[in-house]
Design an enzyme around this catalytic site. Structure first.
Site, PDB file in Angstrom:
ATOM      1  CE  LYS A  38      -4.026   1.891   2.508  1.00  0.00           C
ATOM      2  NZ  LYS A  38      -4.907   1.719   3.680  1.00  0.00           N
ATOM      3  CB  SER A  62      -8.382   3.348   2.630  1.00  0.00           C
ATOM      4  OG  SER A  62      -7.435   2.831   3.548  1.00  0.00           O
ATOM      5  CB  SER A  92      -8.372   0.586   5.600  1.00  0.00           C
ATOM      6  OG  SER A  92      -9.120   1.772   5.614  1.00  0.00           O
TER       7      SER A  92
END
Lengths: 89, 422
Positions: free
Chosen positions: B29, B104, B128
């Site tokens: 990420k 996310s 997330s």
């Protein structure tokens, strides 16, 4: 719950974020909804948090860190090996 | 490899050693620092930011033999449930066309679902990792607070967030957790894992004799299709020898409110560092107040501004006790409820998300509607507990997940429960 434009502008100035007129109006309407939803917290009982936390200590010894060049590598503006910020007033 | 816009930067990073992940590819990420490879947090503010150091988890991946294939797309600074607030455009859901991948960590989940990476790392502040895992039909783990180092993770709400693994299988996710778990002198909140903890080895598929608690409060708001899928999962667990009990968690009724007050408050403080002087977009001419305010207007997207402003409001004079202090009470209450529940059950089960994947654009104009979808994931972060999302039976509108929550540092129990399903 109502939130007026002046309140949004006040908070934006505390947070150092410029907003345009359109954003101010949109945020005022959305904040009213969201803050009204937060009202439910009024009914939460007082609860003692768990006291199981402990401080974590380490010896205060000099360790390797970033070099000056590395620390400055992402700065938009530098001068003589320093960060260059905007004037204070 | 970027058919779904899962990656912001597709630049490979080679391993430094051989280890348990040799030959495996991992997507990371883009809020996790990679030395020499830009780390944007999905924000215009950091579009050119190149970290001078690696996050601890990145060092551990490289030492374990993994090849990092790229940095994945995400909601800006982790603030979103759809990966649509990224400054680099939305990520497509490879498992449900026209629908969001969740957020996310949507890029990480999409990369694994599309086969662009064997494994991935995300971060989970209020769901997330688990939300995109559920929406993309893969497995995601949110570890106990303190099991995985946050050093090098760009902070959004640091009292709530943990870095966690995503993979096609429970065993794969647990194997990645084995590599990244453990104390780090650079993160004073890290903790020793339980002695002899082996997460991948816990994926035995054996739940015979295990007690699974189901809190009715986490089923109330669920869509019918999600409930049907969840009921089928519970039947599977029963058939495999687990006992299923009802356990009440009354405190979760105010968990979403508490989560957003705390997360926004912490965000307003953590994101104060973006002033355009040390990194980020320069605010140009004017005095420092004008320059900072202009850098932040230009660099931040709408959702980030919204959360910083609401956090600033909640902490401002006259409102602190009403919002922030009450949210801390609500957080302690949630923790107490979970502690009591784990006196009688081994794990708790619920749908990961109350809804199937949203259609693209559905929640963009209505932030409150997006926040409400986090009802089942945020209590876990408030209580610092571990949880896993595992694919359940797919609905007509796309994949959904089942979530297992365990007691603090009880990752082996949730891995065992999840391994019955995937």
């Amino acid at each position: 719950m109502t939130v007026d434009d002046a309140e949004v502008e006040h908070v934006a100035s505390l947070a150092r974020i410029d907003l345009d007129e359109e954003e101010i109006e949109l945020f005022a309407a959305q904040f009213a909804d969201i803050l009204e939803y937060f009202e439910a917290l009024d009914d939460v009982p007082e609860v003692d948090p768990d006291a199981e936390l402990a401080n974590v200590m380490r010896p205060d010894e000099v360790r390797e860190g970033l070099t000056q060049e590395e620390a400055l590598s992402n700065a938009p503006e530098t001068e003589d090996g320093y960060f260059k910020g905007p004037r204070v007033s | 490899m970027n058919d779904h816009n899962a990656f912001i930067t597709a630049e490979p990073i080679e391993p430094t050693d051989d280890g348990p992940l040799s030959g495996q590819t991992v997507a990371v990420k883009d809020n996790i620092s990679t030395a020499g490879v830009r780390t944007t947090c999905g924000s215009e503010m950091l579009s050119d930011y190149v970290p001078p150091y690696d996050a601890t988890v990145v060092e551990r991946l490289k030492e374990a033999g993994a090849t990092i294939v790229g940095k994945t797309n995400m909601d800006e600074f982790g603030m979103g449930t759809t990966t649509e607030t990224s400054a680099f455009g939305p990520t497509e859901n490879p498992a449900a066309e026209g629908r969001v991948p969740g957020g996310s960590s949507g890029g990480s989940a999409a990369a694994v679902a599309a086969g662009d990476a064997d494994l991935a790392l995300g971060s989970d502040t209020g769901g997330s990792v688990r939300c995109p895992a559920a929406f993309c039909g893969v497995v995601g783990i949110k570890p106990t607070y303190g099991l995985v180092s946050r050093y090098g993770l760009v902070a959004y709400a640091n009292s709530l967030e943990q870095i966690g693994p995503l993979a096609p299988t429970v065993e794969g996710a647990a194997e990645l957790l084995d590599v990244i778990a453990g104390p780090d002198p650079n993160d004073a909140t890290t903790h020793d894992p339980p002695e002899n903890a082996e997460y991948a080895a816990a994926a035995t598929g054996d739940v015979d004799g295990m007690t699974v608690g189901v809190p009715p409060e986490l089923l109330e708001g669920a869509d019918e299709a999600v409930r049907d899928s969840f009921d089928a999962t519970i039947e599977q667990l029963r058939a495999a020898g687990a006992t299923v009990e009802t356990v009440s968690l009354p405190s979760v009724e105010t968990a979403v409110q508490a989560y957003y007050v705390i997360a926004m408050s912490e965000a307003s403080s953590n994101l104060a560092r973006f002033d355009g002087v040390r990194y980020g977009i320069s605010g140009g001419e004017g005095n420092w107040n004008e320059s900072f305010a202009s850098a932040r207007e230009e660099g931040f997207g709408a959702e980030v501004k919204r959360r910083i402003l609401l956090g600033t409001y909640a902490l401002s004079a006259g409102y602190h006790d009403k919002y922030y202090k009450k949210a801390q009470d609500a957080r302690a209450w949630v923790k107490q409820d979970f502690d009591e529940a784990f006196e009688s059950v081994d794990v708790l089960a619920s749908p990961t998300m109350p809804v199937p994947p949203f259609e693209r654009g559905e929640t963009l104009d209505d932030p409150l509607q997006m926040y409400l979808a986090d009802a089942n994931t945020v209590p876990v972060n408030l209580a610092n507990l571990p949880a896993i999302s595992v694919p359940a039976t797919e609905t007509d509108e796309g994949p959904v997940g089942v979530q297992f929550v365990g007691p603090a540092f009880g990752e082996e129990a949730i891995v065992r429960a999840g391994s019955v399903l995937a």
